[in-house]
Enzyme design. Structure first.
Site, short mmCIF file in Angstrom:
data_model
loop_
_atom_site.label_atom_id
_atom_site.label_comp_id
_atom_site.label_asym_id
_atom_site.label_seq_id
_atom_site.Cartn_x
_atom_site.Cartn_y
_atom_site.Cartn_z
N GLU A 200 35.79 -13.01 78.43
CA GLU A 200 34.49 -12.37 78.20
C GLU A 200 34.62 -10.88 78.41
OE1 GLU A 200 31.57 -13.66 77.30
OE2 GLU A 200 31.69 -15.79 77.77
N ASP B 3 29.44 -13.15 68.84
CA ASP B 3 30.30 -12.31 69.68
C ASP B 3 31.77 -12.47 69.31
OD1 ASP B 3 29.77 -14.96 70.87
OD2 ASP B 3 30.84 -14.28 72.63
#
Length: 181
Positions: free
Chosen positions: A112, A161
């Site tokens: 992430e 994303d």
């Protein structure tokens, strides 16, 4: 390699064993910010450790009971925090398919990036991400250039994303494949 050298390790309860004989062969890049577009709140860590206060922000109500993790997070400062050993299955990809094969969590490592789809990432983040990625690809030889992808590539139409501001060219150019150290 289970733990990435020089990274803080904070164990998440949200992981399990990979299926028998499964080999890590995919790296998935994500982005996350909690609340959306806000950085440095500590809520990513709280989400991945199951300690987030779902009443702390109106957007958090949907997080109640969510069990999610990534192997590590690269914060805006460039600090890297690891939550799940790399040989274990983190719960980051959800419903996912790569090259016709589903259940990407079974064979993927998830990283992430603290950020969102609508803002560039920091130079410090790219430097740290490149360093961590190089260690990963040196340890897991089945991860090749074509097997480093975004969450949007495996959850098409469901996820966006790491977003249009993620500089794939900068990132990929800095990596070296086949350089066992």
């Amino acid at each position: 390699m289970d733990l990435i050298a020089d990274c803080q390790f904070t164990p998440s309860p949200f992981y399990d064993e990979r299926p028998d004989n499964e080999q890590v062969s995919l790296l998935v890049i994500h982005n996350i910010s909690l609340p959306a577009g806000q950085y440095g709140t500590g809520d990513i860590k709280r989400l991945f450790t199951g300690t987030i206060d779902c009443n702390a922000h109106p957007s958090y109500h949907d997080l109640a009971g969510i069990k999610v993790s990534a192997h590590c997070v690269v914060y805006r400062t460039g600090e890297v925090e690891q939550f799940v050993p790399l040989t274990k299955r983190a719960w980051h990809a959800g419903l996912s398919v790569f090259q016709g094969r589903s259940r990407c969590n079974d064979y993927a490592i998830g990283i992430e990036m603290e950020g969102c789809d609508t803002e560039p990432f920091t130079d410090a983040q790219y430097q740290s991400l490149i360093g961590v990625t190089q260690k990963i690809i040196d340890s897991f030889p089945l991860i090749t250039a074509g097997r480093i992808i975004g969450h949007s590539d495996i959850a098409f139409g469901r996820k966006t994303d790491p977003g249009e501001f993620f500089d794939w060219c900068r990132y990929r150019k800095a990596l070296s494949f086949g350089s066992k150290k």
